[in-house]
Scaffold this motif. Structure first.
Motif, PDB file in Angstrom:
ATOM      1  N   CYS A  97       0.817  -1.215   0.000  1.00  0.00           N
ATOM      2  CA  CYS A  97       0.000   0.000   0.000  1.00  0.00           C
ATOM      3  C   CYS A  97       0.852   1.267   0.000  1.00  0.00           C
ATOM      4  O   CYS A  97       0.352   2.355  -0.300  1.00  0.00           O
ATOM      5  CB  CYS A  97      -0.953   0.002   1.197  1.00  0.00           C
TER       6      CYS A  97
ATOM      7  N   PRO B  92       2.180   2.971  -4.171  1.00  0.00           N
ATOM      8  CA  PRO B  92       1.757   4.127  -4.970  1.00  0.00           C
ATOM      9  C   PRO B  92       2.499   5.407  -4.609  1.00  0.00           C
ATOM     10  O   PRO B  92       2.811   6.225  -5.485  1.00  0.00           O
ATOM     11  CB  PRO B  92       0.256   4.235  -4.641  1.00  0.00           C
TER      12      PRO B  92
ATOM     13  N   LEU C 289      -3.103   7.131 -10.918  1.00  0.00           N
ATOM     14  CA  LEU C 289      -3.690   7.677  -9.699  1.00  0.00           C
ATOM     15  C   LEU C 289      -4.886   8.570 -10.019  1.00  0.00           C
ATOM     16  O   LEU C 289      -5.909   8.538  -9.316  1.00  0.00           O
ATOM     17  CB  LEU C 289      -2.619   8.467  -8.931  1.00  0.00           C
TER      18      LEU C 289
ATOM     19  N   TRP D  70      -7.933   6.492 -10.833  1.00  0.00           N
ATOM     20  CA  TRP D  70      -8.473   5.903  -9.593  1.00  0.00           C
ATOM     21  C   TRP D  70      -9.264   6.947  -8.796  1.00  0.00           C
ATOM     22  O   TRP D  70     -10.365   6.676  -8.325  1.00  0.00           O
ATOM     23  CB  TRP D  70      -7.309   5.353  -8.766  1.00  0.00           C
TER      24      TRP D  70
ATOM     25  N   VAL E 234     -10.814   0.606  -9.186  1.00  0.00           N
ATOM     26  CA  VAL E 234      -9.638  -0.252  -9.327  1.00  0.00           C
ATOM     27  C   VAL E 234      -9.529  -0.821 -10.739  1.00  0.00           C
ATOM     28  O   VAL E 234      -8.443  -0.783 -11.344  1.00  0.00           O
ATOM     29  CB  VAL E 234      -9.656  -1.364  -8.256  1.00  0.00           C
TER      30      VAL E 234
ATOM     31  N   ALA F  55      -8.119   1.858 -12.882  1.00  0.00           N
ATOM     32  CA  ALA F  55      -6.688   2.058 -12.631  1.00  0.00           C
ATOM     33  C   ALA F  55      -5.853   0.975 -13.299  1.00  0.00           C
ATOM     34  O   ALA F  55      -4.774   1.252 -13.852  1.00  0.00           O
ATOM     35  CB  ALA F  55      -6.425   2.085 -11.127  1.00  0.00           C
TER      36      ALA F  55
ATOM     37  N   LEU G 166      -2.966   0.274  -4.951  1.00  0.00           N
ATOM     38  CA  LEU G 166      -4.266   0.930  -5.049  1.00  0.00           C
ATOM     39  C   LEU G 166      -5.396  -0.080  -4.896  1.00  0.00           C
ATOM     40  O   LEU G 166      -6.427   0.202  -4.276  1.00  0.00           O
ATOM     41  CB  LEU G 166      -4.390   1.651  -6.396  1.00  0.00           C
TER      42      LEU G 166
ATOM     43  N   LEU H  45      -5.890  -0.896  -1.048  1.00  0.00           N
ATOM     44  CA  LEU H  45      -6.092   0.148  -0.041  1.00  0.00           C
ATOM     45  C   LEU H  45      -7.350  -0.102   0.798  1.00  0.00           C
ATOM     46  O   LEU H  45      -7.341   0.050   2.021  1.00  0.00           O
ATOM     47  CB  LEU H  45      -6.186   1.518  -0.711  1.00  0.00           C
TER      48      LEU H  45
END
Length: 428
Positions: free
Chosen positions: A142, A145, A160, A163, A175, A178, A332, A335
């Motif tokens: 995590c 990123p 990013l 997302w 997700v 992304a 990501l 998370l």
């Protein structure tokens, strides 16, 4: 004798739900699987083989169990298990040792279905410690990123941004979006740098003979089994319970254990009951008729097979990715899981010290006597719990009990759930 006509489009909603289930399930975590397999020594071809083997295994398991039980039971690869593999890269294990760990983990999952006492023993692990161990396993990924934005900002920023935008207006697709942007960024970067993708992208399975070692047992098999059961199978039962379905526990464990065993020597680490994506096939998206939502699970199995054909392609793209970019996409994807695990682990002040101990030791990534940090984190948390804490009676993992539901369960049972266990908690 005339039969009651079904509403128009009665098949379209389960089929659409099956497609969404497969797309979300595959796209939201395939990078985590590839990162985990690479971390424990898999080559590009072996990692792609593992991705394909897992997809074939849980698609077959999903088709068989859903069709036999007429229940929307879905399966997936163990995403927390893959994150565990990413954190186990520092153990210095060979790929064949890792495969040996996958085989042992699969046998333990089979035993959990065949021997109810083993399931009850696993559920005796305090829930805050299990969640803290999961949070510690996910912590490093995590952070990826953040590191990626610092090291390759122009490549990481579009991922990013995609997302964030989807999290604002279409969270379910954040997700997958992304991941799609990650593939586009990597392909564009490869073309710009003159790196060519392999000409032969046809999916194939690569066999690896397992090697069984104590390090593989303590560093891979046991932590992988615990994380998969506590963080995937138990929540999977809870999700189905929340929609009023009785989980066929024995059939699910025997099926996923057999599927994991079949996939292990081809690089697949573990399969299990789906948790998050399970709600897509069991919920209202699959139609108002609860007795027909099993069709969504059967449809998802077919769509997963189609997606599995792209395993070699995504594996090749992953290898071409700049260092850290694949881990950033995986971070990501994890998370939400990390946040839920950390929150659950630290929510009770009575067990917070033991959970913190487990989290910190696991997140440290230490290795001692050939045994990885997750084992030592759980051991340290248990020691603190026994010596310093006096937790209440509700601090254990929920057992695989027969969930309650309405009088009409929507399907016939295959296997049984273990009796006498507390009912699973509500889905997250």
């Amino acid at each position: 004798m005339s039969s009651t006509p079904r509403e128009p489009g009665s098949l379209s909603r389960p089929l659409t739900a099956g497609l969404v289930t497969a797309l979300v399930g595959f796209a939201s975590s395939f990078t985590v699987v590839l990162a985990g397999l690479h971390a424990v020594g898999a080559s590009a071809a072996q990692a792609a083989s593992g991705l394909l083997a897992l997809t074939l295994a849980f698609a077959a398991c999903m088709f068989a169990v859903a069709l036999a039980t007429r229940l929307p039971v879905t399966f997936a690869w163990s995403t927390p298990g893959a994150a565990l593999l990413a954190s186990a890269g520092g153990l210095g294990l060979g790929w064949d040792e890792a495969v040996g760990g996958f085989v042992v983990c699969a046998l333990l999952i089979c035993l959990t279905g065949a021997v109810p006492a083993l399931g009850r023993l696993l559920m005796a692990i305090p829930a805050p410690l299990a969640q803290a161990m999961l949070a510690g396993v996910l912590f490093e990924l995590c952070l990826a990123p953040v590191h990626s934005v610092a090291s390759v900002p122009w490549l990481a920023a579009p991922i990013l941004l995609a997302w964030l935008v989807c999290m604002r207006w279409a969270p379910r697709w954040a997700v997958p979006a992304a991941m799609a942007v990650t593939l586009v960024v990597v392909v564009a970067h490869s073309l710009g740098s003159g790196t060519a993708l392999p000409a032969d992208l046809w999916p194939r399975l690569e066999f690896t003979a397992p090697r069984f070692t104590p390090a593989g047992l303590t560093g891979i098999a046991l932590p992988l089994f615990i994380v998969t059961m506590a963080s995937q199978n138990v929540p999977g039962v809870a999700v189905l319970s929340g929609f009023g379905y009785r989980t066929p526990w024995t059939a699910s464990m025997l099926g996923s254990g057999a599927g994991s065993l079949a996939a292990a020597c081809f690089g697949g680490h573990a399969i299990n009951l789906a948790a998050i994506s399970a709600a897509l096939a069991a919920g209202e998206e699959a139609g108002p008729d609860r007795s027909r939502r099993w069709i969504a699970a059967v449809a998802a199995s077919g769509f997963y097979l189609v997606l599995g054909l792209g395993a070699t392609l995504v594996g090749a793209v992953a290898v071409a990715a700049p260092e850290g970019l694949l881990a950033a996409a995986a971070g990501l994807a994890l998370l939400g899981t990390f946040g839920a695990a950390a929150s659950s682990a630290l929510s009770d002040p009575r067990t917070r010290l033991g959970a913190l101990t487990t989290f910190l030791v696991t997140a440290s990534g230490i290795s001692a006597a050939g045994i990885g940090a997750p084992f030592w984190g759980l051991a340290g948390g248990l020691a603190v719990r026994m010596l310093l804490e006096r937790p209440g009676p509700t601090a254990l993992l929920p057992g695989p009990a027969a969930p309650h539901g309405p009088g009409r369960s929507g399907g016939r049972r295959l296997g049984s759930t273990s009796s006498g266990s507390p009912r699973p908690s509500s889905p997250r």
